[in-house]
Every structure is written in C-alpha cells, then in structure tokens.
Design an enzyme around this catalytic site. Structure first.
Site, mmCIF file in Angstrom:
data_model
loop_
_atom_site.group_PDB
_atom_site.id
_atom_site.type_symbol
_atom_site.label_atom_id
_atom_site.label_comp_id
_atom_site.label_asym_id
_atom_site.label_seq_id
_atom_site.Cartn_x
_atom_site.Cartn_y
_atom_site.Cartn_z
ATOM 1 C CG ASN A 1 -3.904 -4.383 3.326
ATOM 2 O OD1 ASN A 1 -3.352 -4.357 2.229
ATOM 3 N ND2 ASN A 1 -3.237 -4.268 4.462
ATOM 4 N NE ARG B 1 -2.273 -1.221 3.439
ATOM 5 C CZ ARG B 1 -2.629 -0.771 4.636
ATOM 6 N NH1 ARG B 1 -3.720 -0.051 4.788
ATOM 7 N NH2 ARG B 1 -1.905 -1.049 5.694
#
Length: 93
Positions: free
Chosen positions: A38, A20
């Site tokens: 996520n 990320r």
C-alpha cells in the site's frame, strides 16, 4: 525462459478491500515473483516478474482485482527484474 518485469501503480478503491492478498494469491497462481504494498496516497504498488505471458495475464486480471475493489487506473511500465524468489506483501510506504 526470458523474465519480464512490470512495475504497477494501481489506483481506485484498492485499500481495505484485500487487494494485496488477492495480488499475492493471483501472482503465485500464475507462477510470478515480486511484491505488493500500500502507498500513503491510497494506491497500491506492485512489481511482478515472470514469463511475458503470465505477467500480461496478471496485469489484465489486476484491472478487476478482488470483488470489493474498484480499480480506476493501472499505470504499468517495464522494470528491471530483481530476480526475486517469491511474491510478498511489503510494508506500506
């Protein structure tokens, strides 16, 4: 400039490897807006918006990701642009 948006579902070893953070940094370096998060199934989901060329470049880079990642698959589909102003990490879902 015409805005292109793509929704990505990224699977493989993509959680716990800074995927990320890599996504945010890479998207910003390409001038893209959107978000990344996520998912509870171990995948990473993202929406990227910007010029067609920058979005395509991002998708190509996303197949590699950060050094510790092992991307197995990216499902990518056209999406409606949300008109976002930045690129952010969102809460997991």
């Amino acid at each position: 400039m015409a805005i292109t948006a793509r929704h990505l579902m990224i699977t493989g070893r993509v959680q716990g490897v800074f995927y990320r953070n890599w996504t945010v940094a890479t998207a910003l370096s390409l001038g893209l807006t959107g978000w990344v998060r996520n998912r509870s199934d171990g995948s990473v989901e993202a929406l990227v918006e910007g010029s067609r060329e920058a979005v395509e470049q991002f998708v190509a880079l996303a197949h590699q990701g950060p050094p510790a990642a092992r991307v197995e698959r990216i499902d990518s589909q056209d999406a409606a642009a949300e008109g976002l102003l930045s690129f952010e990490k969102r809460h997991s879902c």
